[in-house]
Structures are given as structure tokens and as C-alpha cells.
Design a protein around this motif. Sequence first.
Motif, PDB file in Angstrom:
ATOM      1  N   VAL A 161      31.375   3.649 -99.110  1.00 16.93           N
ATOM      2  CA  VAL A 161      30.072   3.034 -99.376  1.00 16.93           C
ATOM      3  C   VAL A 161      29.122   4.073 -99.969  1.00 16.93           C
ATOM      4  O   VAL A 161      28.398   3.792-100.933  1.00 16.93           O
ATOM      5  CB  VAL A 161      29.477   2.420 -98.083  1.00 16.93           C
ATOM      6  CG1 VAL A 161      28.063   1.923 -98.319  1.00 16.93           C
ATOM      7  CG2 VAL A 161      30.362   1.302 -97.567  1.00 16.93           C
ATOM      8  N   VAL A 162      29.154   5.274 -99.433  1.00 16.71           N
ATOM      9  CA  VAL A 162      28.311   6.353 -99.950  1.00 16.71           C
ATOM     10  C   VAL A 162      28.734   6.696-101.377  1.00 16.71           C
ATOM     11  O   VAL A 162      27.896   6.879-102.261  1.00 16.71           O
ATOM     12  CB  VAL A 162      28.380   7.599 -99.026  1.00 16.71           C
ATOM     13  CG1 VAL A 162      27.668   8.774 -99.657  1.00 16.71           C
ATOM     14  CG2 VAL A 162      27.788   7.270 -97.666  1.00 16.71           C
ATOM     15  N   MET A 163      30.060   6.739-101.618  1.00 13.90           N
ATOM     16  CA  MET A 163      30.584   7.048-102.952  1.00 13.90           C
ATOM     17  C   MET A 163      30.125   5.991-103.959  1.00 13.90           C
ATOM     18  O   MET A 163      29.673   6.323-105.054  1.00 13.90           O
ATOM     19  CB  MET A 163      32.104   7.117-102.921  1.00 13.90           C
ATOM     20  CG  MET A 163      32.729   7.395-104.277  1.00 13.90           C
ATOM     21  SD  MET A 163      32.342   9.018-104.918  1.00 13.90           S
ATOM     22  CE  MET A 163      33.693   9.915-104.206  1.00 13.90           C
ATOM     23  N   VAL A 164      30.226   4.731-103.581  1.00 14.00           N
ATOM     24  CA  VAL A 164      29.789   3.647-104.465  1.00 14.00           C
ATOM     25  C   VAL A 164      28.296   3.781-104.763  1.00 14.00           C
ATOM     26  O   VAL A 164      27.869   3.646-105.915  1.00 14.00           O
ATOM     27  CB  VAL A 164      30.121   2.264-103.842  1.00 14.00           C
ATOM     28  CG1 VAL A 164      29.368   1.155-104.545  1.00 14.00           C
ATOM     29  CG2 VAL A 164      31.623   2.012-103.881  1.00 14.00           C
ATOM     30  N   LEU A 176      36.723   9.128-112.164  1.00 17.04           N
ATOM     31  CA  LEU A 176      38.067   9.520-112.585  1.00 17.04           C
ATOM     32  C   LEU A 176      38.853  10.209-111.468  1.00 17.04           C
ATOM     33  O   LEU A 176      40.079  10.074-111.401  1.00 17.04           O
ATOM     34  CB  LEU A 176      37.997  10.413-113.825  1.00 17.04           C
ATOM     35  CG  LEU A 176      37.511   9.719-115.104  1.00 17.04           C
ATOM     36  CD1 LEU A 176      37.409  10.717-116.247  1.00 17.04           C
ATOM     37  CD2 LEU A 176      38.398   8.537-115.472  1.00 17.04           C
ATOM     38  N   ASP A 177      38.155  10.942-110.605  1.00 18.14           N
ATOM     39  CA  ASP A 177      38.828  11.583-109.467  1.00 18.14           C
ATOM     40  C   ASP A 177      39.330  10.561-108.455  1.00 18.14           C
ATOM     41  O   ASP A 177      40.213  10.857-107.651  1.00 18.14           O
ATOM     42  CB  ASP A 177      37.880  12.564-108.760  1.00 18.14           C
ATOM     43  CG  ASP A 177      37.692  13.853-109.541  1.00 18.14           C
ATOM     44  OD1 ASP A 177      38.477  14.095-110.489  1.00 18.14           O
ATOM     45  OD2 ASP A 177      36.762  14.615-109.219  1.00 18.14           O
ATOM     46  N   ASN A 178      38.725   9.395-108.459  1.00 16.91           N
ATOM     47  CA  ASN A 178      39.077   8.350-107.497  1.00 16.91           C
ATOM     48  C   ASN A 178      39.399   7.051-108.226  1.00 16.91           C
ATOM     49  O   ASN A 178      38.934   5.977-107.848  1.00 16.91           O
ATOM     50  CB  ASN A 178      37.913   8.126-106.524  1.00 16.91           C
ATOM     51  CG  ASN A 178      37.568   9.372-105.750  1.00 16.91           C
ATOM     52  OD1 ASN A 178      38.326   9.799-104.892  1.00 16.91           O
ATOM     53  ND2 ASN A 178      36.441   9.982-106.099  1.00 16.91           N
ATOM     54  N   LEU A 179      40.191   7.153-109.277  1.00 14.83           N
ATOM     55  CA  LEU A 179      40.474   6.001-110.132  1.00 14.83           C
ATOM     56  C   LEU A 179      41.232   4.895-109.404  1.00 14.83           C
ATOM     57  O   LEU A 179      41.170   3.736-109.795  1.00 14.83           O
ATOM     58  CB  LEU A 179      41.269   6.456-111.358  1.00 14.83           C
ATOM     59  CG  LEU A 179      41.159   5.596-112.602  1.00 14.83           C
ATOM     60  CD1 LEU A 179      39.712   5.300-112.948  1.00 14.83           C
ATOM     61  CD2 LEU A 179      41.870   6.228-113.766  1.00 14.83           C
ATOM     62  N   ASN A 180      41.883   5.251-108.330  1.00 16.83           N
ATOM     63  CA  ASN A 180      42.613   4.245-107.563  1.00 16.83           C
ATOM     64  C   ASN A 180      41.689   3.357-106.723  1.00 16.83           C
ATOM     65  O   ASN A 180      42.107   2.342-106.191  1.00 16.83           O
ATOM     66  CB  ASN A 180      43.649   4.915-106.657  1.00 16.83           C
ATOM     67  CG  ASN A 180      43.007   5.906-105.693  1.00 16.83           C
ATOM     68  OD1 ASN A 180      41.972   6.500-106.004  1.00 16.83           O
ATOM     69  ND2 ASN A 180      43.610   6.097-104.540  1.00 16.83           N
ATOM     70  N   LEU A 199      34.951   2.021-109.822  1.00 16.66           N
ATOM     71  CA  LEU A 199      34.870   1.587-111.213  1.00 16.66           C
ATOM     72  C   LEU A 199      33.866   0.450-111.371  1.00 16.66           C
ATOM     73  O   LEU A 199      33.081   0.432-112.323  1.00 16.66           O
ATOM     74  CB  LEU A 199      36.259   1.149-111.694  1.00 16.66           C
ATOM     75  CG  LEU A 199      36.398   0.825-113.169  1.00 16.66           C
ATOM     76  CD1 LEU A 199      35.963   2.003-114.034  1.00 16.66           C
ATOM     77  CD2 LEU A 199      37.829   0.435-113.477  1.00 16.66           C
ATOM     78  N   ILE A 200      33.865  -0.454-110.419  1.00 16.58           N
ATOM     79  CA  ILE A 200      32.899  -1.565-110.444  1.00 16.58           C
ATOM     80  C   ILE A 200      31.472  -1.021-110.299  1.00 16.58           C
ATOM     81  O   ILE A 200      30.563  -1.448-111.015  1.00 16.58           O
ATOM     82  CB  ILE A 200      33.226  -2.601-109.353  1.00 16.58           C
ATOM     83  CG1 ILE A 200      34.542  -3.313-109.692  1.00 16.58           C
ATOM     84  CG2 ILE A 200      32.085  -3.604-109.182  1.00 16.58           C
ATOM     85  CD1 ILE A 200      35.105  -4.169-108.575  1.00 16.58           C
ATOM     86  N   ALA A 201      31.280  -0.057-109.400  1.00 15.21           N
ATOM     87  CA  ALA A 201      29.953   0.558-109.224  1.00 15.21           C
ATOM     88  C   ALA A 201      29.502   1.234-110.510  1.00 15.21           C
ATOM     89  O   ALA A 201      28.324   1.155-110.891  1.00 15.21           O
ATOM     90  CB  ALA A 201      29.988   1.569-108.077  1.00 15.21           C
ATOM     91  N   TYR A 202      30.437   1.871-111.204  1.00 13.48           N
ATOM     92  CA  TYR A 202      30.124   2.534-112.468  1.00 13.48           C
ATOM     93  C   TYR A 202      29.648   1.507-113.499  1.00 13.48           C
ATOM     94  O   TYR A 202      28.634   1.696-114.158  1.00 13.48           O
ATOM     95  CB  TYR A 202      31.361   3.280-112.981  1.00 13.48           C
ATOM     96  CG  TYR A 202      31.093   4.185-114.152  1.00 13.48           C
ATOM     97  CD1 TYR A 202      30.621   5.481-113.964  1.00 13.48           C
ATOM     98  CD2 TYR A 202      31.308   3.751-115.448  1.00 13.48           C
ATOM     99  CE1 TYR A 202      30.377   6.317-115.040  1.00 13.48           C
ATOM    100  CE2 TYR A 202      31.072   4.575-116.534  1.00 13.48           C
ATOM    101  CZ  TYR A 202      30.608   5.861-116.320  1.00 13.48           C
ATOM    102  OH  TYR A 202      30.366   6.679-117.395  1.00 13.48           O
ATOM    103  N   ALA A 203      30.384   0.395-113.600  1.00 15.31           N
ATOM    104  CA  ALA A 203      30.034  -0.647-114.568  1.00 15.31           C
ATOM    105  C   ALA A 203      28.705  -1.319-114.219  1.00 15.31           C
ATOM    106  O   ALA A 203      27.856  -1.536-115.091  1.00 15.31           O
ATOM    107  CB  ALA A 203      31.157  -1.687-114.631  1.00 15.31           C
ATOM    108  N   VAL A 204      28.522  -1.641-112.945  1.00 15.60           N
ATOM    109  CA  VAL A 204      27.265  -2.273-112.515  1.00 15.60           C
ATOM    110  C   VAL A 204      26.099  -1.299-112.715  1.00 15.60           C
ATOM    111  O   VAL A 204      25.023  -1.700-113.189  1.00 15.60           O
ATOM    112  CB  VAL A 204      27.357  -2.742-111.044  1.00 15.60           C
ATOM    113  CG1 VAL A 204      25.993  -3.167-110.512  1.00 15.60           C
ATOM    114  CG2 VAL A 204      28.360  -3.879-110.913  1.00 15.60           C
ATOM    115  N   GLY A 205      26.307  -0.030-112.398  1.00 16.34           N
ATOM    116  CA  GLY A 205      25.275   0.983-112.607  1.00 16.34           C
ATOM    117  C   GLY A 205      24.893   1.098-114.070  1.00 16.34           C
ATOM    118  O   GLY A 205      23.724   1.290-114.414  1.00 16.34           O
TER     119      GLY A 205
END
Length: 180
Positions: free
Chosen positions: A6-9, A57-61, A66-72
Motif C-alpha cells: 500500500v505504501v509502495m502504491v 520496474l524493480d517490482n514489475l511482477n 503498474l496501475i498506480a503508475y498509470a493512474v498517477g
Amino acid sequence: MLENSVVMVAIILIINIVYVSFFTIRMILTLKGQRYLAALLSTVEVVIYVVGLGLVLDNLNEIHNLIAYAVGYGLGVLAGMKIEEKLALGYITVNVITKEYDLQFTKMLREKGYGVTSWMAYGMEGDRLAMQILTPRKSERKLYETIQDIDPKAFIISYEPKTIHGGFWVKAVRKGRLNQ
């Protein structure tokens, strides 16, 4: 701390919102000719970008990263647009065509500090007053309200001039006298 998903997201989301907001502002500064400020901002922007992308990329799995990146990214576009709206850099030129061809219209606008060039025009339904008005973008809304108060049916078109040279406009713009 970064082990908690959750913190990572949240971190990825915030980083991308900040990155894309900076990107949007940098593009606007570049278009407005503020090259040194844009270059300085891009230095910070690229550091934020690399950190955010590195986390994904470090946590691509982890699909939620990835969703957080796109939403951000999407939220960053919205935030950047809001920031640009508040900054309102530069000037706009407003063309107005009105049936009110009484020159009091131009006089009232000039008394409010606007640079107005006017001429008589002929439209499909007869004589018209055409005006070209320069104003800082920060005063755009106020100008529209003033025009609408005088003539609610006025036809209005606005655009951003690329270059301003000569006449009342340049003198007033350089001295900061366009103060609506």
C-alpha cells in the motif's frame, strides 16, 4: 517501509502525479519562451521520473504498482492543467464583434485599462463594431464578463499571440499597465 504494498502504491502514485505535473509546466514554460526555467525544471523532473519508473520496474511482477503508475500519470495530467490554469502565463488577444456599434463600448473597455483597436464592419445582418483587445491571461475571465455585461450577444474569439510588437500594447505590456 517499501515492503508494504500500500505504501509502495502511494509512493508511485504521488511520484507520478508530481512528475507529470512538472512535465506539463515545463512544456508550457518552453512554449512561452522561458527556456532557462524550463531547463531547470526538467532537471528535477527527470530525477523524479527515474525514481518512479525504477520503483515500478524493480517490482514489475506487482500489477498494482503498474496501475498506480498509470493512474498517477492521468492524475498528474489533471494536476498540471490546474496548475497551468492558475499560473495563466502570457497574454491573449480577444476579437469581439457586436451589434452595439456605439463607440462607448470601446471607451468603457479602455477606461478599464484594455488595449482596444476597433473598426466598423459589415456582417450578414448589417453594421457591426469589431474590436481587438489584448489582456493578460489572468484577466481573461474578467474581460469576458465585462464584454457580456455590455453586450450579452457579442461574438467573441480569443487566441494567444505568439509575438507582440509596437503600439500601445507593447508599451503597456512591458510596463505592466494592463491591470484589470
